[in-house]
Write a protein that holds these residues in place. Structure first.
Motif, short mmCIF file in Angstrom:
data_model
loop_
_atom_site.label_atom_id
_atom_site.label_comp_id
_atom_site.label_asym_id
_atom_site.label_seq_id
_atom_site.Cartn_x
_atom_site.Cartn_y
_atom_site.Cartn_z
N THR A 1 -6.72 -9.74 -0.16
CA THR A 1 -7.90 -10.58 0.07
C THR A 1 -8.75 -10.05 1.22
O THR A 1 -9.85 -10.53 1.44
N ARG B 1 -11.61 -4.28 3.40
CA ARG B 1 -10.56 -3.61 2.63
C ARG B 1 -10.91 -2.13 2.56
O ARG B 1 -12.08 -1.77 2.46
N TYR C 1 0.81 -1.22 0.00
CA TYR C 1 0.00 0.00 0.00
C TYR C 1 0.84 1.27 0.00
O TYR C 1 0.35 2.35 0.29
#
Ligand code: ADP
Length: 450
Positions: free
Chosen positions: A399, A387, A339
């Motif tokens: 996931t 998420r 990220y």
């Protein structure tokens, strides 16, 4: 105000009366051979009258019949009246309290959940009918007994001992296989406790069905996925010879089958963690080595775009399950890299892995200077499939199960996961492990850890 004034008046009267008695004594004194004799002569009946009234109060209070107010006058009449009024008010208050207690007991008795009132030493004061049925308590025999003598379950003993009553504990019932009770201690007042008991068998069964379904589905999906991924990977060498639109399709197939494989793998890990099936033995872990092993592949993928730094105390060892601790490190570090904003210059993104002893035990910290997580997402970030957004990461598509696995593994080691994040500045994940899991390196345990 009126009462105070009338009391003052009574006392003025008392003083006047005393003065009058003394004057009378002084007047008749000369006839009795002196002033002192005169005062003594009048004071004896005066004091006797007061003693007699004291006797009346004492007898009245002793015999306990409060409506039998002794007959008297003056200050004593006022005192008797006052005592009578106070006693009446007290009776009224007790009657009201009695009514409240009866109402509380009736309503608690009607509750479908069990309620047990415990004293400061966890002895039973009272319980309702549901508690009688759920815990098999007996009204006459069990009041005054310690609850731990009657609910004999090791999880409950542990729950009482930890003194952390923020969550309930679940226990089985020895003579009713399959029945699961949830017990929650609610402290109230100073050192008084309520024990709430619920039958959660149905919820448990549903939860078990969910787990069985996910486990079966994941298991069944694994083989076809492996076959598909195998065929897709086999095409890798020939993909350049395919027409353009097929190349695109192949790439999508390859990404999606990879994603589904990761999903199935992560799901199975979370299920095994929930069921405490990852029962690998606890070992003494050399965290320097473990962090190196767990991040070697990630480092190769990340650098030079994202730099990984380590500040690891070689002296501090952890007692735990190697696979789980490795997955904690790998998940946190791969998230930090994944990220990291894609527009960062090479080398701008940094991930720092720290392992150090502290006053609560030892702490594993993974800190990055990436995009950060907005505050509103933080409370949910460890939930399954949660998420923040669906942006593809630098390394792979997530996931939503990585942090679930981290949180479960940390908890299984008696630790606590905390997350601090600032949008645009970065995120810090800290796994705090308790003292009883932390060792200092000596020759003996270093050998084992190696
Ligand atoms: P995923 O498989 O999607 O990475 P995780 O449970 O590991 O699932 O993480 C949940 C979400 O938290 C991610 O989708 C991501 O948006 C966010 N996240 C996790 N770690 C970081 C991080 N270090 N920096 C920014 N966002 C993060």
């Amino acid at each position: 105000m009126a009462n105070a004034a009338s009391e003052q008046r009574i006392w003025v009267k008392v003083l006047w009366r005393l003065a009058a008695v003394l004057v009378l004594g002084a007047l008749i004194g000369p006839a009795l051979g002196g002033y002192a004799n005169g005062v003594l002569f009048v004071m004896v009946p005066y004091v006797s009258w007061h003693i007699y009234n004291l006797y009346l109060v004492e007898r009245w209070l002793r015999t306990g019949n409060i409506s039998d107010v002794p007959d008297s006058w003056g200050i004593w009449r006022a005192i008797f009246d006052r005592i009578y009024r106070l006693q009446q008010a007290e009776r009224l208050r007790q009657r009201e309290l009695g009514k409240i207690v009866r109402r509380f007991r009736k309503s608690s008795a009607a509750l479908p959940d069990g309620v047990v009132v415990l004293d400061d030493a966890f002895r039973i004061d009272w319980f309702n009918d549901a508690a009688k049925v759920l815990l098999g308590l007996k009204k006459k025999k069990d009041v005054g007994q310690r609850i731990s003598n009657l609910v004999r379950d090791p999880h409950f003993f542990e729950y009482l001992a930890t003194e952390d009553y923020s969550r309930p504990v679940e226990i089985g019932v020895s003579d009713q296989p399959g029945v699961v009770l949830s017990l929650l201690i609610v402290p109230y007042d100073s050192n008084q406790y309520l024990l709430m008991v619920r039958n959660v068998t149905r919820l448990h069964k549903l939860e078990q069905m969910r787990r069985d379904f996910v486990a079966n589905a994941s298991h069944e999906l694994r083989t076809p996925l492996t076959v598909m991924k195998g065929y897709v990977d086999a095409l890798d060498d020939e993909v350049d010879s395919l027409p353009k639109h097929w190349q695109k399709a192949w790439k999508a197939m390859s990404n999606q089958t990879g994603h589904m494989q990761r999903l199935v793998r992560d799901l199975m890990v979370t299920l095994r963690l929930e069921d405490k099936l990852l029962t690998g033995r606890d070992e003494t872990i050399d965290m320097v080595r473990l962090c190196d092993d767990a991040t070697r592949d990630l480092k190769a993928l990340a650098e030079p775009d994202v730099g990984i730094e380590y500040t690891l105390s070689a002296q501090t060892l952890l007692r735990g399950n190697v696979t789980e601790i490795q997955s904690i490190v790998a998940n946190l570090v791969s998230n930090a890299i994944n990220y990291m904003p894609k527009d960062y210059e090479p080398g701008q993104g940094k991930v720092l892995i720290k392992w150090r002893v502290n006053d609560k035990g030892a702490e594993l910290v993974v800190k990055d200077n990436g995009a950060g997580i907005p505050d509103e997402h933080l409370p949910h970030i460890t939930e399954r499939f949660y998420r923040v957004d669906n942006r593809p990461g630098r390394l792979q598509q997530g996931t939503g199960l990585g942090l679930t696995i981290v949180a479960q593994s940390v908890t299984r080691h008696g630790g606590k996961l905390s997350i601090k994040s600032k949008v645009g500045k970065g995120t810090t994940f800290s796994c705090q492990f308790p003292k009883d899991r932390v060792l200092t390196a000596t020759d003996g345990n270093l050998l084992k850890a190696g």
